[in-house]
Design an enzyme around this catalytic site. Structure first.
Site, PDB file in Angstrom:
ATOM      1  N   GLY A   8       5.114  13.266  -2.802  1.00  0.00           N
ATOM      2  CA  GLY A   8       6.441  13.380  -1.981  1.00  0.00           C
ATOM      3  C   GLY A   8       6.202  12.437  -0.839  1.00  0.00           C
ATOM      4  O   GLY A   8       6.820  12.494   0.088  1.00  0.00           O
TER       5      GLY A   8
ATOM      6  N   LYS B  43       5.606   0.098   4.033  1.00  0.00           N
ATOM      7  CA  LYS B  43       4.815   0.346   2.428  1.00  0.00           C
ATOM      8  C   LYS B  43       3.716  -1.015   2.517  1.00  0.00           C
ATOM      9  O   LYS B  43       4.357  -1.855   1.618  1.00  0.00           O
ATOM     10  CB  LYS B  43       5.606   0.439   1.380  1.00  0.00           C
ATOM     11  CG  LYS B  43       4.833   0.636  -0.066  1.00  0.00           C
ATOM     12  CD  LYS B  43       4.768   2.076  -0.076  1.00  0.00           C
ATOM     13  CE  LYS B  43       3.754   2.434  -1.534  1.00  0.00           C
ATOM     14  NZ  LYS B  43       3.556   3.770  -1.800  1.00  0.00           N
TER      15      LYS B  43
END
Ligand code: ATP
Ligand code: MG
Length: 258
Positions: free
Chosen positions: A17, A40
């Protein structure tokens, strides 16, 4: 002048998650008036589209909270094979350069109050293998000098997964801000409640938030729940611990430089 805080969101495993938590944190901090951005550095399993290779996690952040940035601003290396990054990099001829990621992060920090950096998988994930050796996610975190936010699950096995991850970070001297328990059942049983108590006690880390298992996890449905989800996380304690960790990291940097 932006505050330039940053933290690294890791998890006990892939799929626990991290993207959900990173996306929600960005939206919740933005709701609190902060200029927050997700990042990211390395994504494997990129999706080919008309726009080129798309990082799924970045798509999720952008659908949860409107971010006026393109893929390349929010992701440095996006590779198509859904494999460990080191193998995806090898197969696609990509060389993951930590210094390039550090430069990218620095730029994001300079222009935002908070940068939430999401790792690929967990801490012991290889990013690059070459003649210099194997470069791991934990090496990148050390290089970036970021504290960790540890995402875990409340189910069977979490005590072992969480303690191992926290211990690995602690051995490497990486400060951990606390734990986020994700996917807590709506009616937690004795096991889930005891698991959360046990991981906090054994790691001596605070549980900074508990996000529920969400039946409707599409971004549109999540957006309508942001006010309620705001109550699931102790942002004040997270901020306090982030400032303390950043000070500690600055001090160790100073010591190393002398
Ligand atoms: N609180 C939640 N309630 C319901 N579903 C969830 C919740 N959190 C995550 N999920 C679902 O679990 C799956 C994995 O979540 P997510 O993509 O956030 O994991 P991850 O740790 O980022 O994975 P990866 O290592 O691939 O980046 C997704 O399908 C997501 O929608
Ligand atoms: Mg993810």
């Amino acid at each position: 002048m932006k505050q330039g805080h940053a933290l690294f969101v890791t998890g006990t495993d892939t799929g626990v998650g991290k993207t959900m938590v990173t996306g929600l944190l960005t939206a919740l901090f933005a709701m609190g008036g902060y200029d927050a951005i997700p990042y990211k550095p390395v994504q494997s399993g990129g999706i080919r589209s008309d726009l080129g290779l798309v990082a799924e996690d970045v798509e999720f952040y952008r659908s949860l909270y409107p971010l006026p940035y393109d893929q390349n601003t929010l992701c440095t290396y996006c590779m198509e094979p859904a494999l460990s990054p080191h193998l995806a990099a090898l197969q696609t001829g990509v060389c993951i350069e930590p210094e390039h990621i550090a430069g990218h992060l620095q730029k994001l920090r300079a222009s935002h109050d908070f940068v939430f950096v999401e790792g690929a998988g967990g801490l012991a994930v290889p990013l690059q293998e070459d003649e210099r050796g194997i470069y791991m996610t934990v090496d990148l975190i050390e290089r970036l000098r970021l504290p960790l936010l540890l995402v875990t699950h409340p189910g069977l096995g979490t005590i072992n997964h969480t303690i191992l991850t926290a211990s690995y970070a602690q051995i490497r001297g990486i400060p951990i801000l606390g734990i986020i328990v994700n996917r807590m059942p709506l009616a937690p049983g004795e096991m889930e409640q005891d698991n959360v108590r046990m991981i906090s006690k054994l790691t001596e880390l605070p549980v900074l938030g508990t996000f529920p298992e969400m039946e409707q996890k599409e971004p549109k449905a999540l957006r309508t729940r942001l006010h309620e989800l705001h109550k699931c996380i102790n942002l004040a304690l997270l901020l306090e611990r982030l400032e303390q960790a950043e000070e500690k990291l600055m001090q160790t940097k100073g010591t190393e430089e002398h």
